[in-house]
Design a protein around this motif. Sequence first.
Motif, PDB file in Angstrom:
ATOM      1  N   ARG A 247       0.838  -1.207   0.000  1.00  0.00           N
ATOM      2  CA  ARG A 247       0.000   0.000   0.000  1.00  0.00           C
ATOM      3  C   ARG A 247       0.873   1.256   0.000  1.00  0.00           C
ATOM      4  O   ARG A 247       0.569   2.248  -0.670  1.00  0.00           O
ATOM      5  CB  ARG A 247      -0.917  -0.008   1.218  1.00  0.00           C
ATOM      6  N   ALA A 251       0.971   4.320  -2.756  1.00  0.00           N
ATOM      7  CA  ALA A 251       0.730   5.712  -2.363  1.00  0.00           C
ATOM      8  C   ALA A 251       1.931   6.609  -2.636  1.00  0.00           C
ATOM      9  O   ALA A 251       1.773   7.809  -2.882  1.00  0.00           O
ATOM     10  CB  ALA A 251       0.362   5.768  -0.881  1.00  0.00           C
ATOM     11  N   HIS A 252       3.146   6.047  -2.592  1.00  0.00           N
ATOM     12  CA  HIS A 252       4.367   6.864  -2.751  1.00  0.00           C
ATOM     13  C   HIS A 252       5.318   6.183  -3.737  1.00  0.00           C
ATOM     14  O   HIS A 252       6.466   5.869  -3.389  1.00  0.00           O
ATOM     15  CB  HIS A 252       5.058   7.042  -1.390  1.00  0.00           C
TER      16      HIS A 252
END
Length: 617
Positions: A247, A251-252
Amino acid sequence: MSAPEERPAPTSRPSPDATSPYESAPRETSSHETSLHDYALSRHGIEPDGRVPARGYPLPDGPPEPSRPRLTLREAQEEVASALADTLADPDPVRAAAAVHRLVRSLVMPHRTLRACVIRLPLTDEAAARRTGRRLVRTGTTPAAVQVGLGLLSRLGEPEDAPWLTVLGLLKGFERPVVAALDRLDRQAAALLMLRTRVRDTALYPLLDAVEAGDDTAVLAALTGLPPDFRTLGCARRIAEAADLHRLLRAHPRDPALLARAAGLLHRMADQHDVRAEILDYGPATDAYETLISHADLLPATPGHRAVLLSIALDLHSGPAALLDWRPGRREALLDALGRLPAAPAPGDAPGEPAEGRRADWMARTGRQPFRVPPDGERLRIEVVAEDPADRNDVETRILVDGRPLVPALFGKGPGTSPERLLDTGLLRAGSEPREVRLAEAYCSEGCCGALYVTIRREGDEVVWGDWRGAVGPPPPEYRFDAAGYDAELERADRDRPWSWPARSTARLVADGLRERPDLLTRWDALPGWVGTAWDEPDTVEVYFTYWPGLAAGNRDREGPWLQFGWRIPQDGAPVGERAAAVLDRLASTDPKTRAQVRGGSREHAEALGHPWPERG
């Protein structure tokens, strides 16, 4: 069981009524008893720093765990079925749990055996058994009764059971089975519990605290802020699961620090020096590889970053990562993307940093190996892979059949055998007589966890691999290879030696010389042993031999004293062939015991033979 003096339980305790209506019924415990679940909560609540001790909190005082050394699994299963089968079908969980508390007193067996039998127990009403398992896990007062509940929820549990199981996992003897149960229900909870109770490195604490606090910003900072030399071997998958690495990457995806940490964790998960490569049990592995490699160009082209990406390419090409459930063509596309990355700059002159030079040499020798496209229809491929010397100096023989690496697929308890044993000795060659060959040994030793063997035989125009021994899981199939192609592949693998560095090549020539001229050692009452490079000094050749008085004269006393010696020979810059010839010439003219040190035997044997016994600190 007497309850210890308790403080109020933490407010994070799950509410029985919130998860199951039947929990509002009265407990079957008496006023002077407390459940193991509540005991674990209270112990955790009174710890000044909130840390769980290694392997968990000790259980409350009570009767010792039963032991029956001669009990067979069949007998145990029959006893458990006879005692509990009817009770576990009772639709009333309160009544059934109370009965389990009474009945387990007659089951004299270790708790792990009891739990294993419950997991295998045929059940006529799984819903009733699930309710009873929950009741036992939440209100059980004896370890045996709670282990029955844990066994039931290991097979029947649902996500709502995860918080209750997690609390029980804080107790000694419950951590491992609870982690196994949570793996099916909540991988992050399982990972947090495992790391809390097994890893003692304080550098990991900020990450675990951030995960439990649900602070994503702190989780990212703590994960990327782990020390560069933090050892993740054996717990890389659990760190990734606890931090929800997949995750975070989504996200990054352009965070270089996160990409670097992800690369290190994925490579560690593919390590084969353990019971099983963790990457095979990491659910989001293929997606994590995709995200990392799609943005790998954002990593600075430092030697460290390029080395770990090269290691990942080797994992994908011929290691355990090749066994993942890849979409058609995706693994090849990722390897192609890695192969197009610019090489790391050559290190500058750093005479005080030999490790940097060894890593640069490894990347130069190995750099194109995982990016070679195999010929169409290639059935057998032998890849000899040297690991990044910054990690370890191991070299393994990887055997691929139809593109799939055999050792991690069939064994998974350790890496493939060294090329010196498989290729240099000709063990893989198929002769007129069948030959059994060891392809891999467990990381701990064959005597502990076994080894993988195959019998190789030639049948006309085919070479056959069959009669497998030591494989994990279903018996492997018989593999048949075209004999001409098989022999050609062995010849190619034997010639293709970019994995070998000067000291290792010197060791190989010395070993070949000792095989051809065994008298070089027997004249000194010595038997040849292992020849290779020192694990802690890869540029040093080590020659092991066993001194057995009387060997040269043919009157060796097999019951008499003997000693093992090790002779270390640093590289001196001479060409490999000249260096090996000098070692063999020295063996011909000088007793090697004058240069070697005692490495094995016994103090008594050393005293009897007049050699100093090494004092180890």
